[in-house]
Motif scaffolding. Structure first.
Motif, mmCIF file in Angstrom:
data_model
loop_
_atom_site.group_PDB
_atom_site.id
_atom_site.type_symbol
_atom_site.label_atom_id
_atom_site.label_comp_id
_atom_site.label_asym_id
_atom_site.label_seq_id
_atom_site.Cartn_x
_atom_site.Cartn_y
_atom_site.Cartn_z
ATOM 1 N N SER A 49 0.824 -1.203 0.000
ATOM 2 C CA SER A 49 0.000 0.000 0.000
ATOM 3 C C SER A 49 0.863 1.259 0.000
ATOM 4 O O SER A 49 0.547 2.243 -0.671
ATOM 5 C CB SER A 49 -0.924 -0.009 1.220
ATOM 6 N N THR A 50 1.956 1.214 0.748
ATOM 7 C CA THR A 50 2.878 2.358 0.780
ATOM 8 C C THR A 50 3.483 2.602 -0.597
ATOM 9 O O THR A 50 3.548 3.752 -1.067
ATOM 10 C CB THR A 50 3.992 2.104 1.806
ATOM 11 N N VAL A 51 3.915 1.539 -1.256
ATOM 12 C CA VAL A 51 4.501 1.654 -2.591
ATOM 13 C C VAL A 51 3.463 2.177 -3.583
ATOM 14 O O VAL A 51 3.743 3.074 -4.391
ATOM 15 C CB VAL A 51 5.062 0.297 -3.061
ATOM 16 N N ALA A 52 2.252 1.620 -3.527
ATOM 17 C CA ALA A 52 1.186 2.063 -4.433
ATOM 18 C C ALA A 52 0.836 3.522 -4.189
ATOM 19 O O ALA A 52 0.566 4.285 -5.129
ATOM 20 C CB ALA A 52 -0.050 1.183 -4.249
ATOM 21 N N GLY A 53 0.862 3.928 -2.928
ATOM 22 C CA GLY A 53 0.578 5.320 -2.600
ATOM 23 C C GLY A 53 1.599 6.273 -3.178
ATOM 24 O O GLY A 53 1.263 7.362 -3.662
ATOM 25 N N THR A 56 0.993 7.015 -6.918
ATOM 26 C CA THR A 56 -0.088 7.941 -7.280
ATOM 27 C C THR A 56 -0.001 9.272 -6.536
ATOM 28 O O THR A 56 -0.823 10.154 -6.767
ATOM 29 C CB THR A 56 -1.458 7.298 -6.981
ATOM 30 N N ALA A 57 1.000 9.416 -5.672
ATOM 31 C CA ALA A 57 1.101 10.621 -4.845
ATOM 32 C C ALA A 57 1.223 11.891 -5.678
ATOM 33 O O ALA A 57 0.654 12.937 -5.332
ATOM 34 C CB ALA A 57 2.286 10.505 -3.891
ATOM 35 N N GLY A 58 1.950 11.810 -6.791
ATOM 36 C CA GLY A 58 2.144 12.986 -7.635
ATOM 37 C C GLY A 58 0.834 13.496 -8.207
ATOM 38 O O GLY A 58 0.573 14.704 -8.208
ATOM 39 N N VAL A 59 0.003 12.582 -8.684
ATOM 40 C CA VAL A 59 -1.288 12.961 -9.261
ATOM 41 C C VAL A 59 -2.188 13.569 -8.192
ATOM 42 O O VAL A 59 -2.836 14.606 -8.407
ATOM 43 C CB VAL A 59 -1.970 11.733 -9.895
ATOM 44 N N VAL A 60 -2.218 12.926 -7.028
ATOM 45 C CA VAL A 60 -3.064 13.416 -5.938
ATOM 46 C C VAL A 60 -2.617 14.808 -5.489
ATOM 47 O O VAL A 60 -3.439 15.717 -5.303
ATOM 48 C CB VAL A 60 -3.026 12.434 -4.747
ATOM 49 N N ARG A 127 -3.162 -3.968 7.027
ATOM 50 C CA ARG A 127 -3.658 -4.663 5.825
ATOM 51 C C ARG A 127 -4.451 -3.649 5.001
ATOM 52 O O ARG A 127 -5.672 -3.583 5.044
ATOM 53 C CB ARG A 127 -4.515 -5.863 6.231
ATOM 54 N N GLN A 128 -3.737 -2.868 4.207
ATOM 55 C CA GLN A 128 -4.334 -1.742 3.495
ATOM 56 C C GLN A 128 -4.376 -1.977 1.987
ATOM 57 O O GLN A 128 -3.697 -2.855 1.458
ATOM 58 C CB GLN A 128 -3.552 -0.464 3.803
ATOM 59 N N THR A 129 -5.154 -1.169 1.313
ATOM 60 C CA THR A 129 -5.396 -1.330 -0.121
ATOM 61 C C THR A 129 -4.167 -1.027 -0.967
ATOM 62 O O THR A 129 -3.335 -0.196 -0.609
ATOM 63 C CB THR A 129 -6.550 -0.416 -0.563
ATOM 64 N N THR A 131 -5.054 -0.464 -4.272
ATOM 65 C CA THR A 131 -5.744 0.122 -5.429
ATOM 66 C C THR A 131 -6.594 1.341 -5.072
ATOM 67 O O THR A 131 -7.414 1.770 -5.871
ATOM 68 C CB THR A 131 -6.636 -0.942 -6.105
ATOM 69 N N GLY A 132 -6.404 1.892 -3.877
ATOM 70 C CA GLY A 132 -7.195 3.056 -3.493
ATOM 71 C C GLY A 132 -6.977 4.249 -4.399
ATOM 72 O O GLY A 132 -7.920 4.976 -4.736
ATOM 73 N N GLY A 133 -5.728 4.467 -4.820
ATOM 74 C CA GLY A 133 -5.440 5.585 -5.712
ATOM 75 C C GLY A 133 -6.131 5.436 -7.049
ATOM 76 O O GLY A 133 -6.689 6.395 -7.596
ATOM 77 N N VAL A 134 -6.131 4.218 -7.581
ATOM 78 C CA VAL A 134 -6.782 3.947 -8.863
ATOM 79 C C VAL A 134 -8.297 4.091 -8.732
ATOM 80 O O VAL A 134 -8.977 4.583 -9.640
ATOM 81 C CB VAL A 134 -6.422 2.537 -9.356
ATOM 82 N N ALA A 135 -8.837 3.688 -7.580
ATOM 83 C CA ALA A 135 -10.278 3.780 -7.363
ATOM 84 C C ALA A 135 -10.742 5.220 -7.205
ATOM 85 O O ALA A 135 -11.935 5.507 -7.310
ATOM 86 C CB ALA A 135 -10.677 2.969 -6.126
ATOM 87 N N GLY A 136 -9.815 6.123 -6.934
ATOM 88 C CA GLY A 136 -10.140 7.548 -6.911
ATOM 89 C C GLY A 136 -10.818 8.045 -5.650
ATOM 90 O O GLY A 136 -11.399 9.144 -5.648
ATOM 91 N N THR A 137 -10.728 7.302 -4.567
ATOM 92 C CA THR A 137 -11.381 7.753 -3.336
ATOM 93 C C THR A 137 -10.765 9.039 -2.795
ATOM 94 O O THR A 137 -11.425 9.788 -2.059
ATOM 95 C CB THR A 137 -11.307 6.655 -2.257
ATOM 96 N N TRP A 138 -9.526 9.333 -3.195
ATOM 97 C CA TRP A 138 -8.862 10.562 -2.749
ATOM 98 C C TRP A 138 -9.592 11.816 -3.239
ATOM 99 O O TRP A 138 -9.432 12.902 -2.676
ATOM 100 C CB TRP A 138 -7.417 10.580 -3.225
ATOM 101 N N LEU A 139 -10.417 11.669 -4.263
ATOM 102 C CA LEU A 139 -11.169 12.818 -4.776
ATOM 103 C C LEU A 139 -12.100 13.417 -3.719
ATOM 104 O O LEU A 139 -12.405 14.610 -3.757
ATOM 105 C CB LEU A 139 -11.978 12.393 -6.001
#
Length: 316
Positions: A49-53, A56-60, A127-129, A131-139
């Motif tokens: 989850s940390t790596v995935a974050g 997508t951190a730049g886009v967010v 135990r975190q996601t 794919t949260g960045g891809v799912a766009g919940t940060w919006l």
């Protein structure tokens, strides 16, 4: 202060607390069930989850800055009232994000891995996601920057919320004082959230303040007469890391390929939705649970809230 990352600062504490809980459990001084493979999955999901974050951190961050440039007000990070305001608004945002992540299958596919452990201990918090960045919940957090809260301020408060939520993933702590249980999310409240008992399904979405659940009708206290059973309605029965991370996305894909004309329903219907009604939705789970208990009327069962936890694409 703008570079403050509460989660990074707290990570050593997370690891030490998990080790301490394991040791105390082995000594019989704390209630905690650990299974080595399950714990490794949780730790690996946290690392992933940390790596995935980071990916997508730049886009967010760019999106947050763009929204902030069009802000309605200038809110100073140095003002105490601003921190109180962002605390309340961020926590309310988290509540609705968390509720959405349980009530709509697209976002449940991203969140479900957090609920796949059949144990409940401090490692479960990690135990975190992936794919949260891809799912766009940060919006959902962008309106805070549009109001005028600096993106760094919002990020810090989100980190504080995540750090707070770590300690509530435990069975070692019973109930807190009554006044604390009335206002804040606690281990007791969050055990209910992770339980798969029909009475407990999809309750207590709180981040820090349990008052949102009380306000919006999704609160359920933990009952001594009904111990929590953890996991999802249809447990995975595997420690395969990739399946834990992606199984619901794969199930959605199979459903869409099989019945593409129902793609919208497969994606955005409640978990357990099917076009022919052959799978159990939340209402069906609630009705079946209530029907088995004649003393519980349908109206009373409905009053306890929604139970959309037919969480895989297949029947529970």
């Amino acid at each position: 202060m703008k570079d403050l990352d509460p989660v990074t600062l707290a990570t050593p504490f997370f690891i030490l607390a998990i080790i301490l809980e394991i040791v105390l459990a082995r000594l019989g001084r704390a209630k905690a069930n650990y299974e080595p493979k399950d714990t490794l999955v949780s730790l690996a999901m946290g690392l992933g989850s940390t790596v995935a974050g980071l990916a997508t951190a730049g886009v967010v961050f760019a999106a947050s800055l763009w929204v902030y440039q069009h802000r309605l007000f200038d809110i100073p990070m140095s003002a105490a009232w601003a921190w109180l305001a962002v605390f309340l608004l961020e926590d309310l945002t988290y509540y609705w994000f968390h509720r959405l992540a349980h009530e709509r299958r697209f976002w449940w596919a991203s969140h479900v891995n957090h609920h796949t452990s059949q144990h409940y201990n401090l490692s479960t918090a990690l135990r975190q996601t992936w794919t949260g960045g891809v799912a766009g919940t940060w919006l959902l957090w962008l309106p805070l920057s549009f109001i005028g809260f600096p993106p760094a301020m919002v990020a810090i408060q989100k980190g504080i919320s995540l750090v707070y939520q770590f300690w509530i993933h435990t069975e070692a702590i019973g109930r807190m004082p009554r006044w604390f249980e009335a206002v804040f999310n606690t281990p007791s409240h969050h055990r209910v959230h992770h339980a798969r008992n029909p009475r407990y399904l999809d309750r207590n979405y709180a981040g820090i303040l349990i008052v949102w659940d009380r306000l919006f009708g999704t609160f359920q206290p933990e009952l001594d007469e009904e111990p929590c059973r953890y996991g999802v309605v249809k447990n995975l029965a595997t420690f395969n890391l990739l399946r834990v991370a992606f199984h619901e996305w794969a199930a959605i894909g199979r459903d869409i390929v099989r019945q593409p004309r129902h793609a919208v329903g497969w994606l955005f219907g409640p978990p357990g939705w099917s076009p022919d009604g052959s799978r159990e939705t939340s209402d069906q789970i609630r009705a079946r649970w209530a029907a088995a208990r004649p003393q519980i009327t349908p109206a009373a069962a409905e009053a306890t809230g929604p139970t959309p936890d037919a969480r895989s694409g297949s029947p529970a």
